[in-house]
Motif scaffolding. Structure first.
Motif, PDB file in Angstrom:
ATOM      1  N   UNK A  75     132.254 123.345 -22.504  1.00 49.59           N
ATOM      2  CA  UNK A  75     131.564 124.052 -21.432  1.00 49.59           C
ATOM      3  C   UNK A  75     130.734 123.051 -20.637  1.00 49.59           C
ATOM      4  N   UNK A  76     130.879 123.100 -19.301  1.00 49.43           N
ATOM      5  CA  UNK A  76     130.111 122.230 -18.411  1.00 49.43           C
ATOM      6  C   UNK A  76     129.289 123.123 -17.483  1.00 49.43           C
ATOM      7  N   UNK A  77     127.966 123.025 -17.602  1.00 52.96           N
ATOM      8  CA  UNK A  77     127.059 123.818 -16.783  1.00 52.96           C
ATOM      9  C   UNK A  77     126.331 122.915 -15.797  1.00 52.96           C
ATOM     10  N   UNK A  78     126.297 123.344 -14.535  1.00 55.91           N
ATOM     11  CA  UNK A  78     125.560 122.539 -13.550  1.00 55.91           C
ATOM     12  C   UNK A  78     124.070 122.575 -13.846  1.00 55.91           C
ATOM     13  N   UNK A  79     123.531 123.752 -14.030  1.00 60.38           N
ATOM     14  CA  UNK A  79     122.113 123.900 -14.369  1.00 60.38           C
ATOM     15  C   UNK A  79     121.969 125.064 -15.340  1.00 60.38           C
ATOM     16  N   UNK A  80     121.073 124.915 -16.303  1.00 61.47           N
ATOM     17  CA  UNK A  80     120.943 125.967 -17.316  1.00 61.47           C
ATOM     18  C   UNK A  80     119.600 125.847 -18.010  1.00 61.47           C
ATOM     19  N   UNK A  81     119.107 126.992 -18.446  1.00 62.16           N
ATOM     20  CA  UNK A  81     117.923 127.029 -19.302  1.00 62.16           C
ATOM     21  C   UNK A  81     118.386 127.219 -20.740  1.00 62.16           C
ATOM     22  N   UNK A  82     117.456 127.073 -21.686  1.00 61.71           N
ATOM     23  CA  UNK A  82     117.828 127.282 -23.084  1.00 61.71           C
ATOM     24  C   UNK A  82     118.288 128.718 -23.313  1.00 61.71           C
ATOM     25  N   UNK A  83     117.755 129.673 -22.529  1.00 62.41           N
ATOM     26  CA  UNK A  83     118.148 131.073 -22.665  1.00 62.41           C
ATOM     27  C   UNK A  83     119.609 131.272 -22.258  1.00 62.41           C
ATOM     28  N   UNK A  84     120.021 130.636 -21.166  1.00 61.55           N
ATOM     29  CA  UNK A  84     121.415 130.740 -20.719  1.00 61.55           C
ATOM     30  C   UNK A  84     122.355 130.110 -21.731  1.00 61.55           C
ATOM     31  N   UNK A  85     121.984 128.934 -22.242  1.00 60.39           N
ATOM     32  CA  UNK A  85     122.826 128.263 -23.236  1.00 60.39           C
ATOM     33  C   UNK A  85     122.945 129.108 -24.492  1.00 60.39           C
ATOM     34  N   UNK A  86     121.842 129.713 -24.902  1.00 55.89           N
ATOM     35  CA  UNK A  86     121.837 130.595 -26.068  1.00 55.89           C
ATOM     36  C   UNK A  86     122.851 131.733 -25.892  1.00 55.89           C
ATOM     37  N   UNK A  87     122.891 132.319 -24.683  1.00 61.11           N
ATOM     38  CA  UNK A  87     123.829 133.405 -24.401  1.00 61.11           C
ATOM     39  C   UNK A  87     125.271 132.914 -24.429  1.00 61.11           C
ATOM     40  N   UNK A  88     125.523 131.767 -23.834  1.00 65.13           N
ATOM     41  CA  UNK A  88     126.878 131.218 -23.833  1.00 65.13           C
ATOM     42  C   UNK A  88     127.376 130.969 -25.257  1.00 65.13           C
ATOM     43  N   UNK A  89     126.499 130.446 -26.089  1.00 69.25           N
ATOM     44  CA  UNK A  89     126.892 130.184 -27.474  1.00 69.25           C
ATOM     45  C   UNK A  89     127.239 131.485 -28.193  1.00 69.25           C
ATOM     46  N   UNK A  90     126.557 132.566 -27.834  1.00 68.29           N
ATOM     47  CA  UNK A  90     126.859 133.859 -28.435  1.00 68.29           C
ATOM     48  C   UNK A  90     128.243 134.364 -28.033  1.00 68.29           C
ATOM     49  N   UNK A  91     128.556 134.240 -26.733  1.00 71.04           N
ATOM     50  CA  UNK A  91     129.813 134.792 -26.218  1.00 71.04           C
ATOM     51  C   UNK A  91     130.984 133.818 -26.315  1.00 71.04           C
ATOM     52  N   UNK A  92     130.694 132.517 -26.424  1.00 74.97           N
ATOM     53  CA  UNK A  92     131.741 131.495 -26.569  1.00 74.97           C
ATOM     54  C   UNK A  92     131.450 130.712 -27.847  1.00 74.97           C
ATOM     55  N   UNK A  93     131.604 131.332 -29.003  1.00 75.67           N
ATOM     56  CA  UNK A  93     131.136 130.726 -30.259  1.00 75.67           C
ATOM     57  C   UNK A  93     131.942 129.524 -30.730  1.00 75.67           C
ATOM     58  N   UNK A  94     133.089 129.243 -30.097  1.00 82.72           N
ATOM     59  CA  UNK A  94     133.927 128.120 -30.536  1.00 82.72           C
ATOM     60  C   UNK A  94     133.665 126.839 -29.758  1.00 82.72           C
ATOM     61  N   UNK A  95     132.638 126.826 -28.892  1.00 90.11           N
ATOM     62  CA  UNK A  95     132.307 125.621 -28.127  1.00 90.11           C
ATOM     63  C   UNK A  95     131.922 124.495 -29.082  1.00 90.11           C
ATOM     64  N   UNK A  96     132.560 123.336 -28.894  1.00 90.15           N
ATOM     65  CA  UNK A  96     132.190 122.151 -29.680  1.00 90.15           C
ATOM     66  C   UNK A  96     131.650 121.028 -28.798  1.00 90.15           C
ATOM     67  N   UNK A  97     131.762 121.189 -27.468  1.00 88.53           N
ATOM     68  CA  UNK A  97     131.277 120.165 -26.547  1.00 88.53           C
ATOM     69  C   UNK A  97     130.555 120.841 -25.388  1.00 88.53           C
ATOM     70  N   UNK A  98     129.327 120.386 -25.109  1.00 85.04           N
ATOM     71  CA  UNK A  98     128.512 120.984 -24.055  1.00 85.04           C
ATOM     72  C   UNK A  98     127.952 119.886 -23.156  1.00 85.04           C
ATOM     73  N   UNK A  99     128.213 120.011 -21.838  1.00 86.47           N
ATOM     74  CA  UNK A  99     127.667 119.099 -20.838  1.00 86.47           C
ATOM     75  C   UNK A  99     126.775 119.903 -19.888  1.00 86.47           C
ATOM     76  N   UNK A 100     125.568 119.412 -19.652  1.00 85.38           N
ATOM     77  CA  UNK A 100     124.623 120.079 -18.758  1.00 85.38           C
ATOM     78  C   UNK A 100     124.143 119.057 -17.739  1.00 85.38           C
ATOM     79  N   UNK A 101     124.314 119.355 -16.464  1.00 86.18           N
ATOM     80  CA  UNK A 101     123.821 118.438 -15.438  1.00 86.18           C
ATOM     81  C   UNK A 101     122.296 118.475 -15.361  1.00 86.18           C
ATOM     82  N   UNK A 102     121.722 119.683 -15.290  1.00 80.51           N
ATOM     83  CA  UNK A 102     120.273 119.841 -15.183  1.00 80.51           C
ATOM     84  C   UNK A 102     119.806 120.891 -16.185  1.00 80.51           C
TER      85      UNK A 102
END
Length: 320
Positions: A173-200
């Protein structure tokens, strides 16, 4: 005198070798230098995977002839134009695997669907509405092989106020901008993520504390400088990273003693990359290196960017 009646000629090379050689040749050179040499070469050219990168409109105009010729063979397309003069007809990219569109028009994203690009594995665009990502991530008409997706600035905020089905196919998952709350939600709905890139990465001071969830993320890359280590620590509290093996971060300033303590959380960490943009004039490299095994490669490095030359503190260490 012995005469060889079967001299070695280039067209007698194995087809697999041709495919390997052609994979390193630009599409323009394939079309202008190899196409129509003979029937055998033409047949091989029809099986070559084509990779195209477009940085500006002039580059696109130059690539248009071979883009049209090889359209059904394009497996990798990166279009970095912010204001494209000519839109690419995505319906012709029937074998596309990697699709990166800085700008994606409404007509284009209507044509991005499993019927047109059934083999798509990686997709990123910075100009699509959240409804598009809802469709490809959480609705039934998903891409069967999609494992990597990038969401543009602000789009993922809508994830906070909706309930979605679980998607277990996305790995990166590559997010342009995100807070910890948004990342927390993504991890809930996309539980198989093994790589995370965040620009901001930013923090939302008005949000309530989150319960920690243990993710399966192994690679975490925060591209742009964090103003404070507090942002990273908040992320670690909200989203657990027990399997993290790769961490790449940049700080404007750094409390190395606090960071040394934070790194003890990552028992599986093998690759740590840190850049610190500013530091005190009395900064002591030797003393800081002794704070943590991860600081042993701490050193200065000169960085030349578009505007000026600066010196940063850098760590890039791999533990075997």
């Amino acid at each position: 005198m012995i005469i060889d009646n079967n001299p070695m000629r280039i067209e007698n090379l194995p087809d697999e070798l041709f495919l390997y050689i052609f994979s390193f040749i630009e599409p323009k050179d394939l079309l202008e230098g190899w196409y129509n040499l003979n029937y055998h070469i033409n047949m091989i050219l029809r099986s070559v995977d084509i990779r195209i990168s477009i940085k500006n409109n002039d580059k696109f105009n130059d690539s248009l002839p071979y883009f049209k010729h090889f359209c059904s063979q394009i497996t990798h397309l990166k279009d970095e134009r912010f204001f494209p003069n000519t839109q690419i007809d995505l319906r012709s990219l029937i074998n596309i695997r990697f699709l990166y569109l800085t700008h994606c028009s409404k007509e284009q994203y209507q044509h991005i669907n499993p019927d047109n690009q059934s083999y798509l594995t990686h997709f990123f665009s910075s100009s699509l509405p959240w409804s598009f990502y809802q469709r490809i991530l959480f609705e039934q008409a998903r891409f069967p092989y999609l494992i990597s997706v990038g969401c543009p600035r602000g789009a993922s905020i809508y994830l906070l106020n909706a309930t979605h089905s679980i998607n277990r196919t996305i790995r990166h998952l590559h997010l342009h901008s995100a807070s910890d709350e948004i990342i927390y939600k993504f991890v809930q709905y996309l539980p198989s993520i093994i790589s995370l890139t965040i620009d901001y990465l930013y923090t939302n001071s008005s949000s309530s504390p989150l319960l920690s969830t243990h993710s399966r993320i192994r690679r975490l890359n925060i591209v742009n400088a964090l103003l404070s280590q507090f942002h990273l620590e908040q992320l670690l509290l909200s989203v657990g990273f027990p399997d993290l093996t790769y961490l790449c971060i940049t700080f404007d300033t750094c409390d190395f003693q606090q960071l040394a303590y934070t790194l003890t959380i990552f028992s599986c960490l093998k690759h740590f990359n840190l850049t610190v943009n500013t530091y005190p004039s009395d900064f002591n490299l030797i003393v800081t290196r002794l704070m943590s095994p991860w600081f042993l490669s701490l050193n200065y490095e000169h960085i030349i960017d578009r505007y000026n030359q600066k010196q940063t503190v850098l760590i890039n260490i791999i533990r075997t």
